[in-house]
Write an enzyme that holds these catalytic residues in place. Sequence first.
Site, short mmCIF file in Angstrom:
data_model
loop_
_atom_site.label_atom_id
_atom_site.label_comp_id
_atom_site.label_asym_id
_atom_site.label_seq_id
_atom_site.Cartn_x
_atom_site.Cartn_y
_atom_site.Cartn_z
N LYS A 191 0.86 -1.19 0.00
CA LYS A 191 0.00 0.00 0.00
C LYS A 191 0.88 1.23 0.00
O LYS A 191 1.67 1.45 0.91
CB LYS A 191 -0.92 0.04 1.22
CG LYS A 191 -1.89 1.24 1.16
CD LYS A 191 -2.22 1.76 2.54
CE LYS A 191 -2.86 3.13 2.46
NZ LYS A 191 -1.90 4.19 2.07
N GLY A 244 6.05 4.47 9.63
CA GLY A 244 5.23 5.66 9.72
C GLY A 244 5.12 6.16 11.15
O GLY A 244 6.04 5.99 11.96
N VAL A 248 -0.33 5.47 14.24
CA VAL A 248 -0.82 4.47 13.29
C VAL A 248 -0.23 3.11 13.61
O VAL A 248 -0.91 2.08 13.53
CB VAL A 248 -0.49 4.89 11.84
CG1 VAL A 248 -0.89 3.79 10.86
CG2 VAL A 248 -1.21 6.18 11.48
N GLY A 249 1.04 3.08 14.02
CA GLY A 249 1.65 1.82 14.39
C GLY A 249 0.92 1.13 15.53
O GLY A 249 0.71 -0.09 15.52
N GLU A 267 8.51 0.45 12.14
CA GLU A 267 9.54 1.50 12.25
C GLU A 267 8.80 2.81 12.37
O GLU A 267 8.16 3.26 11.42
CB GLU A 267 10.47 1.46 11.03
CG GLU A 267 11.74 2.27 11.24
CD GLU A 267 11.62 3.70 10.76
OE1 GLU A 267 11.23 4.58 11.58
OE2 GLU A 267 11.89 3.95 9.58
N CYS A 301 12.94 9.92 9.11
CA CYS A 301 12.80 9.33 10.45
C CYS A 301 14.09 9.43 11.26
O CYS A 301 14.04 9.47 12.49
CB CYS A 301 12.35 7.88 10.34
SG CYS A 301 13.38 6.87 9.26
N GLU A 398 8.65 14.65 17.78
CA GLU A 398 9.13 14.55 16.41
C GLU A 398 8.38 15.58 15.56
O GLU A 398 7.16 15.54 15.43
CB GLU A 398 8.89 13.15 15.85
CG GLU A 398 9.48 12.96 14.47
CD GLU A 398 9.31 11.55 13.93
OE1 GLU A 398 10.25 11.05 13.29
OE2 GLU A 398 8.26 10.94 14.17
#
Length: 499
Positions: A191, A244, A248-249, A267, A301, A398
Amino acid sequence: MVSELTSTVTLTGIAGHKLELPTGLFINNQFVPSKTHNTLETLNPATGEQLAVISAASPEDVDLAVQHAKTAFKEWRKSHGPVRQKLLLKLADLIERDADELATIDALDAGKIFGESRQMDVPNAVEHLRYFAGWADKIDGKSLRIPNGFAWTQREPIGVCATIVPWNAPLMITIWKLAPAIAAGNVLIIKTAELTPLYGIKLAQLVLEAGFPAGVIQILTGLGTVTGKAMSQHMEISKLAFTGSGAVGRQIMIEAARSNLKKVTLELGGKSPSIIFDDADLENAVFWAVIGITAHNGQICVAGSRLYVQKGIYDKFVEKFREMSLKAVAGDPLLQGSSKGPVISKVQHEKILGHIQKGVEQGAKLLYGGKEVEGKGNFVENTVFVDVGDEMSMMQEEIFGPVAAITKFETEEEVIEKANNSSYGLSSAVFTNDVSRAQRVSHALEAGQVTVNSWAMLNPNTPFGGVKESGFGRDMGEDALDGWTVLKTVKIAILPGKL
């Protein structure tokens, strides 16, 4: 206003070069519209203008891709290593051949400087494909001695796998997942990020040209809240790799637990420290520190957003850092004179400016920058804060933008404590000419990766991944194969002989 979906879209690159892409979902080696006719609009972040309208995968499309993947896996899992190796090497050759087109898509869709993508992202993708092609016929187990018999282990493919990739380095990170997954004998559904989907369509064209069997690699464009969620919840996807955001993780892990307990690797970004000691090569440290926070506008990242500089060289470092970072020329990522592109979206643009304003309100000293660049597009100035407190948001959150926070330290013990004062643990950098110090500090830092006298250093044979809230699992290197295989043990009892 979103235009109607057409079968193809034409992009205009350097010197007016035209690039035509299909707009459908790549399912079972065909480009097809979504079953629900959903569409996705993608914009040029440098202008805010529409680039394309493409198909957006629905849960029904995800399920269709899974069924084709299941069918393909029945034969693909029997494929010999040299077969997979040959296909991966062919894909690498095709990506290398079409490097200019892929870098053009990166510039138009992601706002990445053309030369940066052409010289780093595309070659990195090629290197990873060739590296893991070499592993395709070398994924072995161990022989083991047990009482009254013997045993062996064997690495086997997981089966139907999926990956959800981010928008900041879409081709490169996709290949980090694709190469080991396919080398290990899995089938893979990709995706693309909803903000940068066009590279995926070009990649699908090359997958088709390379000769991969239908259903082995499928590429879906769509929304994370729809396509990504359907993949996370699907009962017949056995592995999901995600790069991401932490939010969401976490949601992916919840969906995996609620569905079939699919294997997950994550990650999730970082707040990477760069530590510069008094004895460091100052010019080298400044060079890498600037690159570490301005490359792709800090939308990386491993961005070195926390800079700790020892007291003896602090003033010199800050001045040289200022001189170098102010040389950036904002402009069209396709143009040769541009060294700074836009940030990915209007939402990200406003988020970065909000972080800057919050830093000012908390009392951080703004050295320079902090404003949007005048004109159309999502441009933000390179920004530096100095004398930033450890608990300020600038040091903890972040930002994913070109915003550096610089502060001074006196002792080795002090800076280790400061650097580890973060919920993240992805990457760190240490600048010193003292080998013993470099080893001590590297050992003490809570990070999945430490670079010494450089930054990032993303090599296909060296494992990459995080600790703490930066996630788990590894891309790159032999260790990446662990995330795409299951270990089976076979035990054989030796029966006593009969006279």
